[in-house]
Write a protein that holds these residues in place. Structure first.
Motif, PDB file in Angstrom:
ATOM      1  N   THR A   1     -66.362  67.542  -4.619  1.00  0.00           N
ATOM      2  CA  THR A   1     -66.853  67.179  -5.952  1.00  0.00           C
ATOM      3  C   THR A   1     -67.821  66.009  -5.866  1.00  0.00           C
ATOM      4  OG1 THR A   1     -64.816  67.955  -6.999  1.00  0.00           O
ATOM      5  CG2 THR A   1     -66.171  66.408  -8.241  1.00  0.00           C
ATOM      6  N   GLN A   2     -67.471  65.008  -5.070  1.00  0.00           N
ATOM      7  CA  GLN A   2     -68.382  63.876  -4.920  1.00  0.00           C
ATOM      8  C   GLN A   2     -69.631  64.279  -4.139  1.00  0.00           C
ATOM      9  OE1 GLN A   2     -66.745  60.329  -3.163  1.00  0.00           O
ATOM     10  NE2 GLN A   2     -68.554  59.115  -3.631  1.00  0.00           N
ATOM     11  N   VAL A   3     -69.493  65.230  -3.214  1.00  0.00           N
ATOM     12  CA  VAL A   3     -70.673  65.742  -2.516  1.00  0.00           C
ATOM     13  C   VAL A   3     -71.681  66.292  -3.518  1.00  0.00           C
ATOM     14  CG1 VAL A   3     -71.526  67.549  -0.973  1.00  0.00           C
ATOM     15  CG2 VAL A   3     -69.511  66.229  -0.340  1.00  0.00           C
ATOM     16  N   PHE A   4     -71.193  67.090  -4.467  1.00  0.00           N
ATOM     17  CA  PHE A   4     -72.090  67.674  -5.466  1.00  0.00           C
ATOM     18  C   PHE A   4     -72.749  66.589  -6.324  1.00  0.00           C
ATOM     19  CE2 PHE A   4     -68.977  71.466  -5.344  1.00  0.00           C
ATOM     20  CZ  PHE A   4     -69.598  71.947  -4.208  1.00  0.00           C
ATOM     21  N   ARG A   5     -71.960  65.573  -6.691  1.00  0.00           N
ATOM     22  CA  ARG A   5     -72.518  64.489  -7.516  1.00  0.00           C
ATOM     23  C   ARG A   5     -73.600  63.725  -6.745  1.00  0.00           C
ATOM     24  NH1 ARG A   5     -68.015  60.653  -9.591  1.00  0.00           N
ATOM     25  NH2 ARG A   5     -69.739  59.887 -10.874  1.00  0.00           N
ATOM     26  N   LEU A   6     -73.338  63.436  -5.487  1.00  0.00           N
ATOM     27  CA  LEU A   6     -74.314  62.704  -4.673  1.00  0.00           C
ATOM     28  C   LEU A   6     -75.536  63.573  -4.381  1.00  0.00           C
ATOM     29  CD1 LEU A   6     -71.833  60.973  -2.214  1.00  0.00           C
ATOM     30  CD2 LEU A   6     -73.241  59.824  -3.921  1.00  0.00           C
ATOM     31  N   TYR A   7     -75.326  64.858  -4.220  1.00  0.00           N
ATOM     32  CA  TYR A   7     -76.434  65.778  -3.993  1.00  0.00           C
ATOM     33  C   TYR A   7     -77.378  65.786  -5.200  1.00  0.00           C
ATOM     34  CZ  TYR A   7     -78.822  70.157  -2.821  1.00  0.00           C
ATOM     35  OH  TYR A   7     -79.765  71.121  -2.541  1.00  0.00           O
ATOM     36  N   GLN A   8     -76.782  65.852  -6.386  1.00  0.00           N
ATOM     37  CA  GLN A   8     -77.610  65.841  -7.593  1.00  0.00           C
ATOM     38  C   GLN A   8     -78.273  64.491  -7.808  1.00  0.00           C
ATOM     39  OE1 GLN A   8     -75.239  67.159 -10.914  1.00  0.00           O
ATOM     40  NE2 GLN A   8     -75.136  69.282 -10.196  1.00  0.00           N
ATOM     41  N   ALA A   9     -77.635  63.408  -7.292  1.00  0.00           N
ATOM     42  CA  ALA A   9     -78.219  62.078  -7.444  1.00  0.00           C
ATOM     43  C   ALA A   9     -79.388  61.851  -6.502  1.00  0.00           C
ATOM     44  CB  ALA A   9     -77.140  61.008  -7.210  1.00  0.00           C
ATOM     45  N   GLY A  10     -79.473  62.670  -5.432  1.00  0.00           N
ATOM     46  CA  GLY A  10     -80.636  62.568  -4.557  1.00  0.00           C
ATOM     47  C   GLY A  10     -80.352  62.149  -3.135  1.00  0.00           C
ATOM     48  N   ALA A  11     -79.102  62.176  -2.672  1.00  0.00           N
ATOM     49  CA  ALA A  11     -78.801  61.812  -1.291  1.00  0.00           C
ATOM     50  C   ALA A  11     -79.323  62.878  -0.334  1.00  0.00           C
ATOM     51  CB  ALA A  11     -77.293  61.636  -1.121  1.00  0.00           C
ATOM     52  N   ASN A  12     -79.835  62.436   0.825  1.00  0.00           N
ATOM     53  CA  ASN A  12     -80.327  63.374   1.837  1.00  0.00           C
ATOM     54  C   ASN A  12     -79.213  63.919   2.710  1.00  0.00           C
ATOM     55  OD1 ASN A  12     -82.656  61.032   1.611  1.00  0.00           O
ATOM     56  ND2 ASN A  12     -83.504  63.097   1.653  1.00  0.00           N
ATOM     57  N   ASP A  13     -78.422  63.037   3.288  1.00  0.00           N
ATOM     58  CA  ASP A  13     -77.298  63.423   4.139  1.00  0.00           C
ATOM     59  C   ASP A  13     -76.013  62.915   3.507  1.00  0.00           C
ATOM     60  OD1 ASP A  13     -78.838  64.626   6.211  1.00  0.00           O
ATOM     61  OD2 ASP A  13     -79.381  62.616   6.912  1.00  0.00           O
ATOM     62  N   ILE A  14     -75.076  63.827   3.333  1.00  0.00           N
ATOM     63  CA  ILE A  14     -73.801  63.459   2.706  1.00  0.00           C
ATOM     64  C   ILE A  14     -72.687  63.766   3.701  1.00  0.00           C
ATOM     65  CG2 ILE A  14     -72.281  63.822   0.735  1.00  0.00           C
ATOM     66  CD1 ILE A  14     -74.786  64.930  -0.753  1.00  0.00           C
ATOM     67  N   VAL A  15     -71.904  62.744   3.996  1.00  0.00           N
ATOM     68  CA  VAL A  15     -70.856  62.866   5.012  1.00  0.00           C
ATOM     69  C   VAL A  15     -69.495  62.750   4.335  1.00  0.00           C
ATOM     70  CG1 VAL A  15     -69.902  61.924   7.139  1.00  0.00           C
ATOM     71  CG2 VAL A  15     -72.374  61.816   6.720  1.00  0.00           C
ATOM     72  N   ARG A  16     -68.739  63.844   4.383  1.00  0.00           N
ATOM     73  CA  ARG A  16     -67.361  63.773   3.894  1.00  0.00           C
ATOM     74  C   ARG A  16     -66.526  63.006   4.904  1.00  0.00           C
ATOM     75  NH1 ARG A  16     -66.272  69.875   2.922  1.00  0.00           N
ATOM     76  NH2 ARG A  16     -68.337  70.081   3.815  1.00  0.00           N
TER      77      ARG A  16
END
Length: 635
Positions: free
Chosen positions: A530-545
């Motif tokens: 869920t936080q991955v999706f939020r950060l993706y929409q916010a504009g993060a390039n690389d998201i690390v769970r």
């Protein structure tokens, strides 16, 4: 039989109804149990004189609780607490006794009565405090550990108190008091014989002082030696039976047997159970014991709180409401003042100081024991004991409200911490790391060890100060504030790492940074999809769970140990990783922040399709690998 079933149904129904309501309202389970007791006792009269007898049985929950606490403490940890046990705990008992003694003497009572009452109110409620600290997750805080040290000292102090009280007896009436104290028709009066160990089988009655000392030391030594040398063979013996209930029976036998031995030598069973828990803390059977004892502890403690509520004499309370409530509040205020001063002396500050002060300001369940014993020994006038019992009960009922007050103050103190002046950021770097917890620390160490400079920002002052002790400079302040990010070099930075614990703050940070610098490479930490999706929409390039890579590596070890080669397991891991990244991008387009995921049918359908694709890919890859091996062997 039908009477027992009726009473059991009443007590259990009251708990099942009242406690969930109290928990949902944020009042805690203890207040729920107390209110349940009031409803079935004074309010509706559904229970009667059996409450006092039932309370003796329910007090065994305190014994089990201290046994479980002992299991969590290694002997070395207990030794490390010696300064707080002797210093903080000892001073609390002594100073509180003197302050309350002075107040009683100011009301016109003689010094012996004042000293007895001071000793009674110097004790706090082990049951309520430890139960609430555990529920709120405060046991491991500095304030929680200090409160535990004081409670343990108080439990030990009950022993010399029981020895001292007979020396304060008023002349005359001793035998009549003994008879009166054992009369169960006296409401609220605890049977002292059952409460402090007069079982008729004492090992120390009639012995000289040195004999009592030797027998007591022998009993303590026997408990320690039994825990070290006997428990392992016994556990192995019952393991042969392979019956789950035998483990539970043995756990109860350990606690009951130790408590009985403590009764025989005149010591507190709670202290003996705690000692046994400490001895068994390093045992491989510790977790087995915890899981077996925990349900009994919870039910008995709940029953104890219900009996406290059911035993309140509301007739006396309504007859003198201002006197009773005033005295109960006076005890809390005087005791709280002593605790606050001692907390300052022992360097408790902020939330920890208020937790320590408010959690221990009430009287405790051992107060019932000492009041009854004082009446039996003709130390306190008979007409005063009913008021004292009611003051103890009322102060215990006020305790959940003190924890609510602590929660309120804690939130205010947190706001004050956040209002501290931020550091002046006097360094800039091409890499900005925001958040220096466990996740951010590893990133920072790796990047700096690779020869790159970083600027570290965090809103946790303790984390920044701890990092500075290791020679790594960081800056305190709110890293989501634009001026702090610009001071750290956001304009010229190449990489921003968002490693904050707070998911909302991380999203705000990424959103602002992307708006200010569309070309900036942003790496963000996420807890879940869920936080991955939020950060993706916010504009993060690389998201690390934070758990993804470690979990995937553990899964690779699993398949390797099931017979796959390291190469095959590595290829499966790589395929899974790539497919998961592809899946997250697809699902992010379907994710709706305003709709629960379980209600998003389009999202669920696509997730199922992607999961089926993944299974097909991995199985196909394994088959291809197997075919290749067969071809090589045949060639």
């Amino acid at each position: 039989m039908e009477g027992f079933l009726y009473q059991a149904s009443i007590y259990l129904a009251a708990a099942v109804i009242a406690v969930p309501i109290a928990a949902r309202l944020g009042l805690g389970s203890v207040l729920g149990y107390l209110m349940a007791g009031i409803l079935i006792g004074p309010a509706f009269g559904l229970v009667g004189q059996e409450t006092a007898d039932l309370q003796h049985f329910a007090e065994f929950g305190v014994v089990m609780m201290l046994f479980l606490i002992g299991l969590e403490l290694e002997p070395r940890a207990l030794w490390d607490m010696r300064h707080r046990l002797l210093g903080l705990g000892g001073m609390q008992v002594a100073l509180t006794t003197l302050v309350i003694m002075g107040g009683v003497m100011a009301m016109g009572h003689q010094w012996s009565v004042g000293l007895a009452i001071g000793l009674i109110f110097a004790l706090s409620s082990t049951a309520i405090v430890l139960q609430t600290l555990s529920e709120k997750g405060l046991m491991q805080t500095k304030g929680g550990r200090s409160a535990f040290s004081v409670l343990l000292t108080q439990d030990i102090a009950v022993i010399p108190m029981l020895a001292l009280l007979p020396l304060l007896a008023m002349p005359g009436g001793l035998s009549s008091r003994v008879n009166e104290a054992t009369d169960h028709s006296d409401p609220g009066l605890i049977n002292t014989a059952a409460a402090h160990g007069d079982t008729g089988m004492s090992l120390v009655d009639g012995l000289p002082g040195w004999g009592v000392t030797l027998v007591t030391l022998a009993a303590v030594g026997a408990i320690i030696l039994t825990g070290i040398y006997l428990t392992r063979p016994v556990f192995r013996y019952i393991h042969v039976a392979r019956l789950r209930e035998m483990y539970t029976a043995l756990a109860l036998l350990i606690v009951c047997g130790i408590s009985f031995v403590m009764y025989l030598v005149g010591l507190s069973p709670a202290l003996g159970a705690f000692l046994a828990g400490v001895v068994l803390a390093n045992s491989e059977f510790r977790h087995e014991l915890e899981s077996d004892i925990e349900p009994f502890k919870g039910l008995l403690l709940g029953l104890f709180f219900i009996t406290v509520g059911a035993g309140i004499n509301f007739g006396l309370l309504f007859g003198q409401p201002f006197l009773i409530l005033g005295l109960a509040l006076a005890v809390i205020v005087m005791k709280g003042a002593v605790l606050y001063v001692l907390g300052l002396v022992f360097q408790l500050r902020g939330r920890n100081l208020w937790l320590f002060t408010l959690s221990l300001a009430q009287a405790g369940e051992f107060g019932f024991v000492l009041i009854s014993f004082s009446r039996q020994q003709n130390v306190v006038p008979g007409d005063m004991t009913e008021i004292l019992l009611l003051i103890v009960a009322m102060s215990m009922m006020i305790t959940p409200l003190l924890f609510i007050l602590y929660d309120f103050l804690s939130r205010r103190i947190k706001d004050a911490d956040e209002a501290l002046e931020p550091d002046d950021v006097d360094e800039q770097a091409r890499i900005i790391i925001v958040g220096i917890g466990r996740f951010g620390q590893i990133i920072n160490r790796f990047v700096r060890s690779s020869g790159y400079e970083t600027v570290v920002l965090d809103h946790n002052l303790a984390a920044i100060q701890r990092m500075r002790q290791f020679g790594v400079k960081g800056f305190f302040g709110d890293p989501t504030r634009p001026e702090m990010l610009h001071a750290a070099g956001l304009k010229d930075a190449r990489v921003l790492v968002a490693a904050l614990d707070d998911p909302d703050a991380a999203v705000r940070l990424v959103t602002f940074a992307r708006r200010e610098r569309p070309d900036l490479h942003i790496i963000a930490r996420a807890r879940d999809r869920t936080q991955v999706f939020r950060l993706y929409q916010a504009g993060a390039n690389d998201i690390v769970r934070e758990m993804f890579d470690s979990s995937l590596r553990a899964g690779r070890y699993v398949v390797e140990n099931m017979g796959l080669t390291e190469f095959e397991a590595s290829e499966l891991q790589r395929t899974f990783y790539q497919h998961d990244r592809h899946s997250v991008r697809e699902l992010a387009a379907l994710w709706d922040p305003d709709m629960p995921t379980v209600e998003n049918q389009e999202y669920i359908a696509r997730a199922r399709e992607l999961e089926a694709e993944l299974e097909t890919m991995l199985l196909s890859q394994l088959e291809d690998s197997s075919d290749s091996d067969s071809d090589r062997k045949s060639a």
